[in-house]
Motif scaffolding. Sequence first.
Motif, PDB file in Angstrom:
ATOM      1  N   LEU A  51      15.414  19.901   7.832  1.00 32.79           N
ATOM      2  CA  LEU A  51      16.821  19.674   8.125  1.00 32.79           C
ATOM      3  C   LEU A  51      17.494  21.030   8.289  1.00 32.79           C
ATOM      4  N   LEU A  52      18.159  21.237   9.402  1.00 30.28           N
ATOM      5  CA  LEU A  52      18.892  22.463   9.665  1.00 30.28           C
ATOM      6  C   LEU A  52      20.362  22.185   9.397  1.00 30.28           C
ATOM      7  N   TRP A  53      20.879  22.773   8.345  1.00 26.30           N
ATOM      8  CA  TRP A  53      22.246  22.495   7.892  1.00 26.30           C
ATOM      9  C   TRP A  53      23.113  23.735   8.091  1.00 26.30           C
ATOM     10  N   THR A 133       6.923  15.140  14.052  1.00 25.86           N
ATOM     11  CA  THR A 133       7.581  16.060  13.121  1.00 25.86           C
ATOM     12  C   THR A 133       9.079  15.894  13.320  1.00 25.86           C
ATOM     13  N   PHE A 134       9.772  15.651  12.246  1.00 28.51           N
ATOM     14  CA  PHE A 134      11.207  15.381  12.309  1.00 28.51           C
ATOM     15  C   PHE A 134      11.996  16.666  12.050  1.00 28.51           C
ATOM     16  N   ILE A 135      12.946  16.967  12.940  1.00 29.26           N
ATOM     17  CA  ILE A 135      13.907  18.052  12.714  1.00 29.26           C
ATOM     18  C   ILE A 135      15.299  17.467  12.888  1.00 29.26           C
ATOM     19  N   GLY A 136      16.061  17.485  11.827  1.00 30.81           N
ATOM     20  CA  GLY A 136      17.436  16.991  11.885  1.00 30.81           C
ATOM     21  C   GLY A 136      18.420  18.137  11.794  1.00 30.81           C
ATOM     22  N   ALA A 137      19.522  17.995  12.492  1.00 31.85           N
ATOM     23  CA  ALA A 137      20.594  18.990  12.430  1.00 31.85           C
ATOM     24  C   ALA A 137      21.842  18.320  11.886  1.00 31.85           C
ATOM     25  N   THR A 138      22.540  18.997  10.990  1.00 32.80           N
ATOM     26  CA  THR A 138      23.742  18.423  10.406  1.00 32.80           C
ATOM     27  C   THR A 138      24.737  19.508  10.025  1.00 32.80           C
ATOM     28  N   THR A 139      26.013  19.178  10.183  1.00 35.73           N
ATOM     29  CA  THR A 139      27.070  20.068   9.710  1.00 35.73           C
ATOM     30  C   THR A 139      27.540  19.668   8.316  1.00 35.73           C
ATOM     31  N   VAL A 158      19.395  26.336   5.375  1.00 34.20           N
ATOM     32  CA  VAL A 158      20.838  26.525   5.531  1.00 34.20           C
ATOM     33  C   VAL A 158      21.091  27.642   6.534  1.00 34.20           C
ATOM     34  N   LEU A 159      21.793  27.317   7.621  1.00 38.83           N
ATOM     35  CA  LEU A 159      22.150  28.298   8.632  1.00 38.83           C
ATOM     36  C   LEU A 159      23.551  28.828   8.343  1.00 38.83           C
TER      37      LEU A 159
END
Length: 437
Positions: A51-53, A133-139, A158-159
């Motif tokens: 997860l890219l947050w 492969t799962f990659i999720g993006a969230t704010t 965490v970005l």
Amino acid sequence: MSDLFTRQPDAPLAERLRPHTLDDVIGQQHLIGEGKPLRVAVDGGKPHSMLLWGPPGVGKTTLARILAQSFNAQFLPVSAVFSGVKDIREAIDKAEIALQQGRATILFVDEVHRFNKAQQDAFLPHVESGLLTFIGATTENPSFEVNPALLSRAQVYVLQSLSSDDLKKLIAKVLALPEYRDFTIEADAQELLVNTADGDARRLLNLLEQLLRAADTRRLKTLTAEFLADSLGAQIRRFDKGGESFYNQISALHKSVRGSHPNAALYWFCRMLDGGTDPRYLARRIVRMAWEDIGLADPRAFQIANDAAATFERLGSPEGELALAQAVLYLAAAAKSNAGYKAYNQMRRFVKENASDEVPIHLRNAPTKLMKELGYGREYRYAHDEPNAYAAGESYMPDGLDEPDFYQPVPRGLEIKIGEKLEWLKSLDEEALDKQK
């Protein structure tokens, strides 16, 4: 790779400058630098669900694309805003075809927090089976917005917002493009542009593209701060009124007040106003701060907080905001006490954990003859008729229940005097009880 950037003249600038390798990414070095998690994953050739947050415009989609390309995997993007279970099923079908051809699949779900529980659960069996492969993006904070089952199967990264230096590097990339080489941006104009972008690369590129087109129309080759101000008008900073950024900033404001740092508190107050927060919300929180963190150490605090809220209702914005700002400064400078707040919470728990005991006879009201005959209020001691207007040794708790000593005034502000008085009254109680023995 034939070219570093996508060369499509009609595509938006943000898309044309989208990097294709980790080396070309600006920012996020804590994730992609040498020896950092995503670099290690790419070098090792082993994709994993993640997860890219982070806030908007910091490279979540870009990183997902680069990872898919680096692993030579099929990249299937799905937007949780526009997609449903049908789109997920279609993506799974494509993943099964790719697997039969010996190719892995990365399913990228943008704004994954917008999917409901059933939609998020739809990924689980296919992630566990290794089909994709799962990659999720969230704010939004994944702890609150992503199902625990999915969260446990994905590493959270965490970005961070891009720094001023990062954004200036991006400006330099734009001005290096053939069509923009004749343009220059003065230093103060760059600072204004960077501040307006507020850490968001996509926003910076969109603003810059707008400015360069306007300059070209006016046959200008040098962009000044005056030109930017005229062209951009009133630009609102990035601010999520219901999400992570919002709650982080109100937390910073409250903690600055509690920590007695007036200037820091005023900074966060102004940041929230600048980001579009409703001043009425801030007024409510300011009143809360007065009662929670100052309490009886300075009773003027909640009077000032209430008066500031009332002033804002009368004057509106922007004049009324000054009253709220003054209240923030006073609260931050005031003596602090959470003694009342703690005592209230402790007593709530105490009441919940104990039985509903009867009110003692001597404390009951006796408005009727029958009640008087039953003894209601018969042994009540009227405090004003007692020495010091205090019925020393009297009990005001249910029979057999000792009075808790939860309220402990702090040695600050008015609570110094309150504490001294309560200690004196306790000594009178002790003397009276000793005489009764």
